[in-house]
Design an enzyme around this catalytic site. Sequence first.
Site, PDB file in Angstrom:
ATOM      1  N   ASP A  11     -14.200  -4.346 -24.152  1.00 34.03           N
ATOM      2  CA  ASP A  11     -14.525  -4.579 -25.551  1.00 34.03           C
ATOM      3  C   ASP A  11     -13.229  -4.780 -26.330  1.00 34.03           C
ATOM      4  OD1 ASP A  11     -15.885  -4.821 -27.906  1.00 34.03           O
ATOM      5  OD2 ASP A  11     -16.542  -2.739 -28.027  1.00 34.03           O
ATOM      6  N   ASP A 105     -16.375 -11.177 -27.841  1.00 41.32           N
ATOM      7  CA  ASP A 105     -15.376 -10.108 -27.712  1.00 41.32           C
ATOM      8  C   ASP A 105     -15.731  -8.999 -26.735  1.00 41.32           C
ATOM      9  OD1 ASP A 105     -17.449  -9.187 -29.277  1.00 41.32           O
ATOM     10  OD2 ASP A 105     -16.187  -8.051 -30.639  1.00 41.32           O
ATOM     11  N   GLU A 106     -16.790  -9.159 -25.957  1.00 42.60           N
ATOM     12  CA  GLU A 106     -17.089  -8.116 -24.975  1.00 42.60           C
ATOM     13  C   GLU A 106     -17.831  -8.683 -23.779  1.00 42.60           C
ATOM     14  OE1 GLU A 106     -20.023  -5.097 -25.978  1.00 42.60           O
ATOM     15  OE2 GLU A 106     -20.655  -6.268 -27.716  1.00 42.60           O
TER      16      GLU A 106
END
Length: 364
Positions: A11, A105-106
Amino acid sequence: MALLRKIIHIDMDAFYASVEQMDNPDLKGKPLAVGGSEVRGVVSAASYEARKFGVRSAISGIQAKKLCPDLIFVRPRFDRYKEISKKIRTIFHEYTDLVEPLSLDEAYLDVTENKKGNPSATLIAQEIRSRIFEEVGLTASAGISVNKFIAKIASDYNKPNGQKTVNPSEVEAFLERLDIKKFYGVGKVTADKMYQLGIFTGYDLKQKSQEYLEKHFGNSGFYYYQICRGIHNSVVKPNRKIKSVGAERTFGANLSSEIFMEERLQSIAKELEKRLLKDKISGKTITLKIKYSDFTLQTRSKTLPYFVSDSNLIFDVAKDLLYQERIRNSVRLLGISVHNLNNEEKVKADLHQKSVSVQLKFDF
């Protein structure tokens, strides 16, 4: 014999805000919100400097500015975020092909069997985070455990720029100590209901029978019964199927005339067409999203007997939905999304993954 996997959840730390601070050194160390303006916008992301004041995603710019008077607003640059995200995913794929992106983003990575031949998921996570920092310039946090559910929780444990491993022997104690609101999949409303029922921790949840949980939480009861015991059998799915594509606009001034709204919808439909053509997909269900000046939200949908991606057809349906009933109030945002997509045949990810037997010593 029980089956275990080695799952990493990566993350990125305050991704959008961190990209803006990286690209503009003058913003480093300052409270930053990515989104609209303090007058009309909604916060999409906040830097850690801003989060200390209570600024978070989804709150209005007005509220954010009240919480943090020195807050700096920056408009999002999604093309830049996608560019950075692509570089990060390239790093992931050097370790495993079993990568499941959740957003820009993860992502989840299954490194049970990996391209580096490294038996330690913990060391792999450290190496990936180091490479992201060295090659991209951003920090990331990681959670490592036996399944996606626990890895997701663990990645939030030592943020920012940290990681946590929950070994197989630690899973039970880790979940029992955890506040119920920290459980992934338990939202605020559900957490409040659990508190009222005397369920405050994973241990409390574990004391309730499956029947009790299904009685109070319906179909979700079985999910809660399993996760407090560390049971989560969802595999890492590469090439995750897109379920919807959308575009929306927040206006500088509220709109009260449907004629002006039609003009905006036409522009939104053209942007949506570009996104559909880029992904080479189309859909049957068109949904119109209306956010009023009092922030109440309404959606209206129509399903067609055929797939569409053409902006003119999308606009025609959106316009029909607009006039389906009277507008309740002035409008601050309009959006159009396409669902029920034709990408079922485009994703042929192999969900069959080899199982790993539990041994006396399982190296994480």
